[in-house]
Write an enzyme that holds these catalytic residues in place. Structure first.
Site, PDB file in Angstrom:
ATOM      1  CG  HIS A   1      45.162  38.328  41.286  1.00 52.73           C
ATOM      2  ND1 HIS A   1      46.258  39.079  40.925  1.00 52.73           N
ATOM      3  CD2 HIS A   1      44.139  38.771  40.515  1.00 52.73           C
ATOM      4  CE1 HIS A   1      45.916  39.946  39.993  1.00 52.73           C
ATOM      5  NE2 HIS A   1      44.642  39.767  39.707  1.00 52.73           N
TER       6      HIS A   1
HETATM    7  C1  SAM Z   1      41.977  41.371  36.945  1.00 56.59           C
HETATM    8  S1  SAM Z   1      40.913  41.434  35.578  1.00 56.59           S
HETATM    9  C2  SAM Z   1      41.492  40.051  34.593  1.00 56.59           C
HETATM   10  C3  SAM Z   1      41.108  40.149  33.147  1.00 56.59           C
HETATM   11  C4  SAM Z   1      41.588  38.981  32.276  1.00 56.59           C
HETATM   12  N1  SAM Z   1      41.198  37.709  32.803  1.00 56.59           N
HETATM   13  C5  SAM Z   1      43.074  39.038  32.091  1.00 56.59           C
HETATM   14  O1  SAM Z   1      43.796  38.265  32.724  1.00 56.59           O
HETATM   15  O2  SAM Z   1      43.522  39.887  31.307  1.00 56.59           O
HETATM   16  C6  SAM Z   1      39.399  40.825  36.254  1.00 56.59           C
HETATM   17  C7  SAM Z   1      38.266  40.827  35.254  1.00 56.59           C
HETATM   18  O3  SAM Z   1      37.138  40.183  35.849  1.00 56.59           O
HETATM   19  C8  SAM Z   1      35.971  40.880  35.463  1.00 56.59           C
HETATM   20  N2  SAM Z   1      34.964  40.632  36.499  1.00 56.59           N
HETATM   21  C9  SAM Z   1      35.008  41.052  37.791  1.00 56.59           C
HETATM   22  N3  SAM Z   1      33.928  40.600  38.456  1.00 56.59           N
HETATM   23  C10 SAM Z   1      33.194  39.894  37.558  1.00 56.59           C
HETATM   24  C11 SAM Z   1      31.965  39.183  37.653  1.00 56.59           C
HETATM   25  N4  SAM Z   1      31.297  39.125  38.811  1.00 56.59           N
HETATM   26  N5  SAM Z   1      31.489  38.555  36.547  1.00 56.59           N
HETATM   27  C12 SAM Z   1      32.178  38.631  35.351  1.00 56.59           C
HETATM   28  N6  SAM Z   1      33.361  39.279  35.214  1.00 56.59           N
HETATM   29  C13 SAM Z   1      33.844  39.911  36.310  1.00 56.59           C
HETATM   30  C14 SAM Z   1      36.394  42.332  35.402  1.00 56.59           C
HETATM   31  O4  SAM Z   1      35.530  43.104  34.587  1.00 56.59           O
HETATM   32  C15 SAM Z   1      37.809  42.216  34.848  1.00 56.59           C
HETATM   33  O5  SAM Z   1      37.829  42.338  33.450  1.00 56.59           O
END
Ligand code: SAM
Length: 335
Positions: free
Chosen positions: A242
């Site tokens: 999302h």
């Molecule tokens: C909306 S949060 C969701 C966190 C977790 N999955 C949850 O549902 O509680 C999105 C997560 O994706 C991580 N993220 C964003 N881009 C990323 C990337 N390119 N590689 C690894 N992690 C990433 C962010 O740091 C963040 O913690």
């Protein structure tokens, strides 16, 4: 001639004050003080070092919202306020609510997103790059995600069958809230929270606090640029799809498909919106968050099923999880 009531429109207009009252109360520690002992407004004003007259108004609003009640010794927390709004308690939602103080969704932010087709909270920058150079914003965002996910995590773990998957790759797993719940539910399961380097130490803190350092670990990496770790029996994407336009989903799901063990399973944990565009309201409102925080949107079941099938997954089914959450479960190979 009878006219329709204006009450629904007025209620929607005034609703943002509930958000503001809640976030202000969390930030000043009002619920934390009342968790120690009930007290009246003058004593509360003294404890919080705020002015009595506006505090009386805030307390009235919070009471009308049902979060406070009036007991014989003063103001008392309602059961849900005591469970979710007191800092340090396991299901504290303050991490999420506190983010409103600096990142409030305002009409102007929504208008900017509509006109520019870009999220505005990070002033057009990539949120994750901002987090990489600003540890405080990474900490606050991860705490917010933890607040959202920790309350839903047991419900998620109850919906999936992790017996026999061996290990789970929790892609962009944030604080590790869902991995922690899975590891608690399945005592021999191992989980890897694959996160950006700036977030891994934060995840390690949550994992250590849960006492699961032996079975849940954080692995630094970038799911957009690095090869995905291979061979896990399950891959979890919680609130990852999302964050991006739907056009980005095929590449993410293709990477998940290629990385999974041959008979592996994919779990997608999201707050879905109905195919007919009618709600549910709590999930439809998350779409407003998505337009100002990232360039994403909430998924409808038919869209999710289409992108899963396109990536080669089979047997996709969507099951209701905690509250208004859903889990899409799909297999890499026919079972
Ligand atoms: C909306 S949060 C969701 C966190 C977790 N999955 C949850 O549902 O509680 C999105 C997560 O994706 C991580 N993220 C964003 N881009 C990323 C990337 N390119 N590689 C690894 N992690 C990433 C962010 O740091 C963040 O913690």
């Amino acid at each position: 001639m009878s006219r329709p009531s204006e009450q629904r429109i007025y209620a929607a207009y005034i609703a943002s004050r509930q958000s503001a009252a809640l976030a202000a109360a969390v930030r000043i520690g009002l619920f934390d003080v009342l968790a120690e002992a009930p007290c009246d407004v003058p004593a509360l004003a003294g404890r919080l070092a705020v002015a009595r007259r506006p505090l009386a108004g805030l307390v009235r609003a919070l009471t009308a919202m049902g979060l406070l009640t009036r007991g014989v010794h003063g103001l008392v927390l309602a059961p849900d306020a005591a469970t979710y709004l007191v800092r340090g308690r396991p299901l504290w939602m303050g991490g999420l609510i506190d983010l409103e103080v600096e990142g409030m969704v305002t009409p102007q932010r929504v208008i900017d997103a509509l006109r520019s087709d870009r999220a505005s909270v990070y002033a057009g920058e990539d949120p994750w790059e901002v987090h990489a150079r600003d540890p405080e914003r990474a900490r606050a965002f991860t705490a917010a995600m933890h607040s959202i996910s920790a309350v839903a995590a047991d419900g998620f773990a109850a919906c999936v069958d992790a017996a026999g998957v061996g290990s789970v790759l929790d892609v962009g797993g944030g604080s590790g809230a869902l991995s922690i719940a899975l590891a608690r539910a399945y005592p021999s399961l191992r989980c890897t929270v694959w996160e950006l380097p700036s977030v891994c130490p934060l995840a390690e803190g949550y994992i250590a606090a849960a006492g699961l350092g032996g079975r849940v670990s954080a692995l630094p990496g970038d799911f957009l640029r690095d090869p995905w770790p291979r061979g896990h029996g399950a891959i979890l994407l919680s609130q990852i799809l999302h964050d991006y336009p739907v056009a980005r989903a095929p590449a993410l799901l293709a990477a998940a498909y290629a990385a999974l063990a041959p008979r592996g399973v994919l779990w997608i944990h999201e707050k879905l919106v109905a195919d007919d565009g009618t709600g549910p309201l709590l999930n439809a409102l998350v779409d407003i968050d998505m337009m100002v925080w990232t360039d994403g949107q909430q998924y409808a079941p038919s869209v999710l099923e289409r992108v899963l099938e396109h990536a080669g997954f089979t047997g996709a089914r969507i099951v209701p999880a905690h509250g208004t959450w859903s889990v899409a479960i799909a297999a890499r190979a026919p079972r």
